[in-house]
Motif scaffolding. Structure first.
Motif, PDB file in Angstrom:
ATOM      1  N   VAL A   1     101.965 -75.082  14.533  1.00 38.92           N
ATOM      2  CA  VAL A   1     101.752 -76.338  13.811  1.00 38.92           C
ATOM      3  C   VAL A   1     102.301 -76.157  12.401  1.00 38.92           C
ATOM      4  CG1 VAL A   1     100.100 -78.108  13.139  1.00 38.92           C
ATOM      5  CG2 VAL A   1      99.595 -76.610  15.092  1.00 38.92           C
TER       6      VAL A   1
ATOM      7  N   ARG B   1     106.790 -75.912  20.128  1.00 33.37           N
ATOM      8  CA  ARG B   1     106.939 -76.568  18.825  1.00 33.37           C
ATOM      9  C   ARG B   1     106.636 -78.063  18.912  1.00 33.37           C
ATOM     10  NH1 ARG B   1     111.997 -79.130  18.223  1.00 33.37           N
ATOM     11  NH2 ARG B   1     113.627 -78.462  19.676  1.00 33.37           N
ATOM     12  N   SER B   2     105.769 -78.436  19.825  1.00 35.97           N
ATOM     13  CA  SER B   2     105.397 -79.844  19.955  1.00 35.97           C
ATOM     14  C   SER B   2     104.797 -80.398  18.671  1.00 35.97           C
ATOM     15  CB  SER B   2     104.384 -80.018  21.095  1.00 35.97           C
ATOM     16  OG  SER B   2     104.912 -79.571  22.320  1.00 35.97           O
ATOM     17  N   TYR B   3     104.203 -79.505  17.858  1.00 31.69           N
ATOM     18  CA  TYR B   3     103.532 -79.945  16.631  1.00 31.69           C
ATOM     19  C   TYR B   3     104.286 -79.510  15.378  1.00 31.69           C
ATOM     20  CZ  TYR B   3      99.936 -80.403  20.171  1.00 31.69           C
ATOM     21  OH  TYR B   3      99.247 -80.715  21.315  1.00 31.69           O
TER      22      TYR B   3
ATOM     23  N   LYS C   1     106.728 -80.771  12.680  1.00 31.14           N
ATOM     24  CA  LYS C   1     107.170 -82.060  12.134  1.00 31.14           C
ATOM     25  C   LYS C   1     108.368 -81.868  11.216  1.00 31.14           C
ATOM     26  CE  LYS C   1     104.702 -83.761   8.724  1.00 31.14           C
ATOM     27  NZ  LYS C   1     103.588 -84.412   7.976  1.00 31.14           N
TER      28      LYS C   1
ATOM     29  N   MET D   1     102.611 -80.482   5.880  1.00 30.44           N
ATOM     30  CA  MET D   1     101.727 -80.711   7.021  1.00 30.44           C
ATOM     31  C   MET D   1     100.462 -81.384   6.508  1.00 30.44           C
ATOM     32  SD  MET D   1     100.044 -77.813   9.485  1.00 30.44           S
ATOM     33  CE  MET D   1      99.308 -76.997   8.052  1.00 30.44           C
TER      34      MET D   1
ATOM     35  N   ASP E   1      98.582 -84.791  11.160  1.00 31.66           N
ATOM     36  CA  ASP E   1      99.232 -83.877  12.108  1.00 31.66           C
ATOM     37  C   ASP E   1      98.193 -83.102  12.903  1.00 31.66           C
ATOM     38  OD1 ASP E   1     101.792 -84.593  11.121  1.00 31.66           O
ATOM     39  OD2 ASP E   1     101.552 -83.180   9.465  1.00 31.66           O
TER      40      ASP E   1
ATOM     41  N   ALA F   1      96.339 -85.165  15.650  1.00 28.63           N
ATOM     42  CA  ALA F   1      97.134 -85.472  16.844  1.00 28.63           C
ATOM     43  C   ALA F   1      97.047 -84.386  17.909  1.00 28.63           C
ATOM     44  CB  ALA F   1      98.590 -85.688  16.441  1.00 28.63           C
ATOM     45  N   ILE F   2      96.373 -83.279  17.601  1.00 28.94           N
ATOM     46  CA  ILE F   2      96.326 -82.127  18.503  1.00 28.94           C
ATOM     47  C   ILE F   2      95.059 -82.148  19.353  1.00 28.94           C
ATOM     48  CG2 ILE F   2      96.296 -79.606  18.614  1.00 28.94           C
ATOM     49  CD1 ILE F   2      97.662 -79.643  15.821  1.00 28.94           C
TER      50      ILE F   2
END
Length: 328
Positions: A61, A84-86, A88, A122, A126, A129-130
């Protein structure tokens, strides 16, 4: 229980990723360099890459700049198998961190570029959203707390972890250049440490949290007695002291011919947690973390130097050690 959570082998890592430059061949001073090698760096990213190499899962993240350096970091996370879905992307004047360091011990130089650091962007949204229930544990390092909005986001991650029943694993990782003042760092890192279930740091870092290096060991012991399930007090060449379940366990190190001092703490954390996730006894897990640290300081790069399982087993099978534990 902590062991059950770690047994999932699935970690959410909150922190920075960056680009590293180091002169080639090893031993070259930066001021004399004509060729530079490049690798992924950043404490959180290094730990995540190390975990994946050792058979675990890790998601990072963070925030990166929407430019070639940020895209490089994204590509490297893919290369190492870190989710790396998180991660940004941010625009404007924010930049992904850059580190220029020498692969040499004598008169070693590390130059860190952290102005308008992208990872500090961050924010709490953010974190919200997890789905924290998808992971077994949350890992973070101290640098993530050094500025806003990253600081509030990290504390939000701690709150969400506790709501989900996940242990918080905290590497103090104090970097003075990232903080507005030492007083602010002491206050914030102490607050983070009080929320953590596992705390890892060196003698200087615990001493910093306690107000003086001579009080660092007492600080580590007090945290283990009051809030943390496990505290690991690292002492460089003297080894480490692990506080857990009311006991104190001393372990040595695996001596190597080091070519740089960087990356050791990140590799130690990866080796420790990967070993615990496989159900290895605590003392053995600490020693395997120490072995990972030795592997990394003996090779160029940080993430590129992290050992995989085969490399770690080969090192343990062929390298003398560990040394006898020493008094702190």
């Amino acid at each position: 229980m902590l062991q059950d959570a770690l047994a999932t082998g699935n970690f959410l890592v909150v922190g920075r990723v960056g680009m590293d430059f180091f002169p080639d061949p090893p031993g070259t001073r930066t001021r004399d360099a004509t060729v530079m090698r490049v690798g992924m760096g950043g404490s959180a990213a290094n730990t995540a890459a190390g975990l994946v190499k050792l058979g675990c899962k890790a998601a990072l993240v963070t925030a990166v700049s929407d430019d070639a350096v940020g895209w490089y970091c994204e590509g490297q996370l893919d290369h190492y198998g870190v989710d790396r879905s998180y991660v940004k992307r941010v625009r404007g004047e924010y930049r992904t961190s850059l580190a220029v360091y020498e692969t040499r011990i004598e008169e070693h130089q590390s130059v860190i570029y952290r102005n308008n650091a992208a990872d500090f962007q961050m924010d709490a949204a953010d974190i919200d959203a997890i789905d924290f229930t998808a992971y077994g544990a949350v890992i973070t390092a101290g640098t993530v707390f050094a500025a806003e909005p990253s600081r509030s986001a990290a504390f939000r991650a701690f709150d969400k972890a506790k709501e989900a029943g996940l242990p918080i694993l905290f590497d103090i990782d104090y970097r003075p250049y990232s903080w507005p003042s030492a007083a602010e760092a002491e206050e914030v890192l102490t607050r983070a440490g009080a929320m953590a279930d596992v705390i890892v740091g060196n003698d200087e870092e615990f001493g910093f949290m306690a107000g003086h290096i001579d009080r660092g060991l007492a600080k580590a012991r007090a945290l283990a007695e009051t809030s943390a399930q496990m505290v690991i007090y690292k002492m460089g060449p003297k080894g480490a002291i692990t506080f857990a379940d009311g006991t104190e366990t001393r372990t040595g190190i695996y001596p190597v011919e080091a070519v740089k001092p960087t990356g050791a703490g990140d590799s130690f954390m990866a080796g420790l947690l990967a070993s615990l996730s496989k159900g290895r006894p605590l003392k053995e897990a600490v020693l395997r973390g120490s072995a990972c640290a030795s592997v990394v300081v003996a090779k160029p790069g940080c993430s590129p130097a992290m050992p995989d399982t085969d490399e770690l087993e080969a090192f343990l099978a062929t390298h003398p050690g560990p040394t006898a534990a020493q008094e702190g």
